[in-house]
Write a protein that holds these residues in place. Structure first.
Motif, short mmCIF file in Angstrom:
data_model
loop_
_atom_site.label_atom_id
_atom_site.label_comp_id
_atom_site.label_asym_id
_atom_site.label_seq_id
_atom_site.Cartn_x
_atom_site.Cartn_y
_atom_site.Cartn_z
N PRO A 146 0.79 -1.23 0.00
CA PRO A 146 0.00 0.00 0.00
C PRO A 146 0.82 1.28 0.00
O PRO A 146 0.46 2.25 -0.67
CB PRO A 146 -0.83 -0.12 1.28
CG PRO A 146 -0.97 -1.59 1.48
CD PRO A 146 0.34 -2.17 1.05
N TRP A 147 1.93 1.31 0.75
CA TRP A 147 2.71 2.55 0.83
C TRP A 147 3.31 2.95 -0.53
O TRP A 147 3.70 4.11 -0.72
CB TRP A 147 3.81 2.43 1.87
CG TRP A 147 3.30 2.50 3.27
CD1 TRP A 147 3.00 1.46 4.10
CD2 TRP A 147 3.02 3.70 4.01
NE1 TRP A 147 2.53 1.92 5.32
CE2 TRP A 147 2.54 3.30 5.29
CE3 TRP A 147 3.11 5.06 3.73
CZ2 TRP A 147 2.17 4.21 6.27
CZ3 TRP A 147 2.74 5.97 4.71
CH2 TRP A 147 2.27 5.55 5.96
N ARG A 148 3.36 2.01 -1.46
CA ARG A 148 3.84 2.33 -2.80
C ARG A 148 2.70 2.60 -3.77
O ARG A 148 2.93 2.94 -4.92
CB ARG A 148 4.71 1.18 -3.34
CG ARG A 148 5.92 0.85 -2.49
CD ARG A 148 6.98 0.08 -3.29
NE ARG A 148 6.48 -1.12 -3.92
CZ ARG A 148 6.72 -2.37 -3.49
NH1 ARG A 148 7.44 -2.57 -2.39
NH2 ARG A 148 6.26 -3.41 -4.15
N GLU A 149 1.46 2.41 -3.29
CA GLU A 149 0.32 2.52 -4.20
C GLU A 149 -0.64 3.65 -3.85
O GLU A 149 -1.15 4.33 -4.74
CB GLU A 149 -0.47 1.20 -4.20
CG GLU A 149 0.32 0.00 -4.70
CD GLU A 149 -0.51 -1.27 -4.70
OE1 GLU A 149 -1.76 -1.16 -4.73
OE2 GLU A 149 0.06 -2.38 -4.67
N TRP A 150 -0.92 3.85 -2.57
CA TRP A 150 -1.99 4.76 -2.21
C TRP A 150 -1.56 6.23 -2.25
O TRP A 150 -0.39 6.55 -2.43
CB TRP A 150 -2.60 4.39 -0.87
CG TRP A 150 -1.67 4.49 0.34
CD1 TRP A 150 -0.51 5.18 0.45
CD2 TRP A 150 -1.89 3.87 1.61
NE1 TRP A 150 0.02 5.05 1.71
CE2 TRP A 150 -0.81 4.23 2.45
CE3 TRP A 150 -2.88 3.05 2.14
CZ2 TRP A 150 -0.70 3.80 3.78
CZ3 TRP A 150 -2.77 2.63 3.45
CH2 TRP A 150 -1.69 3.00 4.25
N ASP A 151 -2.53 7.10 -2.04
CA ASP A 151 -2.26 8.54 -2.04
C ASP A 151 -2.35 9.12 -0.62
O ASP A 151 -2.51 10.33 -0.44
CB ASP A 151 -3.22 9.29 -2.97
CG ASP A 151 -4.69 9.04 -2.62
OD1 ASP A 151 -4.94 8.31 -1.63
OD2 ASP A 151 -5.56 9.58 -3.32
N LEU A 152 -2.23 8.27 0.38
CA LEU A 152 -2.26 8.72 1.78
C LEU A 152 -0.82 8.99 2.22
O LEU A 152 -0.19 8.18 2.91
CB LEU A 152 -2.91 7.65 2.66
CG LEU A 152 -4.31 7.19 2.24
CD1 LEU A 152 -4.79 6.05 3.13
CD2 LEU A 152 -5.29 8.36 2.28
N HIS A 153 -0.30 10.12 1.83
CA HIS A 153 1.12 10.39 2.00
C HIS A 153 1.45 11.28 3.20
O HIS A 153 2.56 11.78 3.32
CB HIS A 153 1.68 11.03 0.73
CG HIS A 153 1.56 10.15 -0.47
ND1 HIS A 153 2.00 8.84 -0.48
CD2 HIS A 153 1.03 10.39 -1.71
CE1 HIS A 153 1.76 8.32 -1.68
NE2 HIS A 153 1.17 9.23 -2.43
N SER A 154 0.50 11.46 4.10
CA SER A 154 0.77 12.27 5.29
C SER A 154 0.01 11.68 6.47
O SER A 154 -0.97 10.93 6.30
CB SER A 154 0.34 13.72 5.09
OG SER A 154 -1.07 13.82 5.01
N ARG A 155 0.45 12.02 7.67
CA ARG A 155 -0.26 11.56 8.87
C ARG A 155 -1.68 12.11 8.89
O ARG A 155 -2.62 11.41 9.26
CB ARG A 155 0.51 12.02 10.10
CG ARG A 155 -0.14 11.69 11.44
CD ARG A 155 -0.34 10.21 11.67
NE ARG A 155 0.88 9.44 11.55
CZ ARG A 155 0.94 8.12 11.69
NH1 ARG A 155 -0.16 7.43 11.92
NH2 ARG A 155 2.09 7.48 11.56
N THR A 156 -1.87 13.33 8.43
CA THR A 156 -3.21 13.92 8.38
C THR A 156 -4.13 13.12 7.47
O THR A 156 -5.28 12.84 7.82
CB THR A 156 -3.13 15.38 7.90
OG1 THR A 156 -2.32 16.13 8.81
CG2 THR A 156 -4.51 15.99 7.81
#
Length: 410
Positions: A146-156
């Motif tokens: 997931p960390w290479r795929e999703w767009d959730l790139h911040s803690r927020t």
């Protein structure tokens, strides 16, 4: 998504990040998720992971105690080689990943899953270790990172996703955590955030597995570790299982502040990273194993082991546990351990473990040969011929003359 995923086995800790990953898999791939939580001695209660997985709608939940297998089949084989990466790191995180990968692939086969998933980031070593393990054991498995795929790139963004999907967010997770922690029976590692500046010393609160060496007992403690075929089998005359023995060594190490390491290491992916490692029992075990080898291993065998150890360590660090080269080196290492048996006495004192005695029924140490007193087994005159033969090439080089430049050829 282009590749249809029907069922995926997720390496699940029960924490916020892997809970978000669980829900993200359901939303993104519209697939069934199976969770796998491994107890490797990280010291955390694992039932909350089961309850959280159930709350998120998971039917197949695997929570398994792998502590004995971890120490017996992974930690001990590694310690037979006296393995350290870049001269210092005892590979506590690295050696745990092959077992997790293996069990994930086994579960995937059991439940008919066509994919596996891990929560490692795209910057670290763990993504490599997990996935090399997956592909080595099932070349056709699909891997989701997931960390290479999703767009959730911040803690927020992560917290917003969690709240949107009603994933409980612990209050202390709403701020920036000071550092990340990975733990198992062999070690605890702390990285990131407050530890990213390599000039700044780690605060005492970072250390969770070892007491401060400065405040450790002022009197040394002596223990004896028994070995058979290169593996520790008992402490102070009491036989123990592999996991129990490591737990006991951890307790000794904690008490005396043994096993702290502040390391700036070279990651496989190319960057340098700073980690604070605590390996209390492992540090004692390494000293003890070195001690028993000193009295039982032949010089040639010991030196050959020392030569291949950096390559062996690199295999584990880089994720190639299931590679043919690691298995070949393991066979050589295990052959060397056939007579590595006996007892080592250690002194534990303020951050250090010192070997102060060793004995073995297979000892190669001959007091008759090394004594400074008169003996009848060694003729010192024999050394003259030994030295002359070894000096011969040096003499020939010198007799060639003090030539400052090699001859010129046209």
């Amino acid at each position: 998504m282009s590749d249809k995923i029907n069922k995926v086995v997720l390496a699940y800790s029960g924490g916020l990040d892997t809970s978000i990953i669980l829900k993200w898999l359901q939303v993104t791939y519209d697939c069934e998720v199976v969770t796998f939580t491994a107890d490797l001695g990280q010291g955390e209660e694992l039932e909350p992971a089961r309850r959280k997985a159930e709350m998120l709608g998971i039917k197949d939940i695997f929570i398994e105690d792998l502590r004995e297998e971890f120490v017996k089949d992974y930690v001990f084989p590694m310690f037979r080689a006296n393995t350290v990466y870049e001269g210092m790191y005892l590979l506590g995180t690295s050696i745990a990943r092959p077992l997790i990968s293996k069990r994930q692939i086994e579960i995937a086969k059991e439940v008919g899953a066509d994919a596996v998933c891990h929560g490692a980031t795209g910057k670290g070593n763990d993504q490599v270790r997990f996935e090399l393990g997956y592909y080595a054991l099932n070349p056709d498995i699909k891997v989701i990172a997931p960390w290479r795929e999703w767009d959730l790139h911040s803690r927020t963004a992560l917290l917003e996703f969690a709240e949107q999907h009603q994933i409980p967010v612990p209050k202390d997770k709403r701020g920036e955590s000071p550092f990340s922690v990975d733990a198992n029976l062999l070690h605890t590692s702390s990285e990131g955030k407050a530890l990213e500046d390599p000039w700044e010393a780690a605060e005492e609160y970072v250390y969770s597995r070892t007491d401060d060496p400065l405040t450790a007992p002022n009197e040394p403690e002596y223990i004896e570790v028994e070995f058979e075929k290169g593996d520790a089998v008992g402490i102070n005359g009491v036989a123990m299982s592999p996991a129990t023995l490591l737990e006991q060594l951890n307790a000794y190490g904690k008490k005396h502040g043994i096993g702290r390491l502040d390391l700036l290491e070279n990651r496989f992916v190319g960057m340098k990273s700073r980690g604070i490692y605590e390996t209390p029992g492992g540090t004692i075990l390494l000293a003890a194993h070195r001690g028993i080898e000193q009295i039982t291993l032949d010089r040639g065998a010991m030196h050959l082991k020392d030569e291949i150890m950096p390559k062996y360590a690199e295999c584990i660090y880089n994720g190639f546990w299931f590679s043919p080269e690691r298995e070949m080196m393991q066979a050589l290492i295990d052959k060397s351990q056939e007579f590595v048996a006996g007892t080592v006495r250690l002194m534990l004192y303020k951050g250090s473990a010192h070997v102060v005695g060793r004995k073995s029924p297979y000892s190669l140490y001959s007091m008759e040969h090394v004594t400074f007193e008169e003996d009848s087994v060694y003729d010192q005159r024999d050394a003259a011929g030994f030295i002359k033969l070894n000096a011969l090439r040096l003499q020939l080089l010198k007799r060639r003359g003090n030539v400052t430049e090699p001859p010129a050829y046209e």
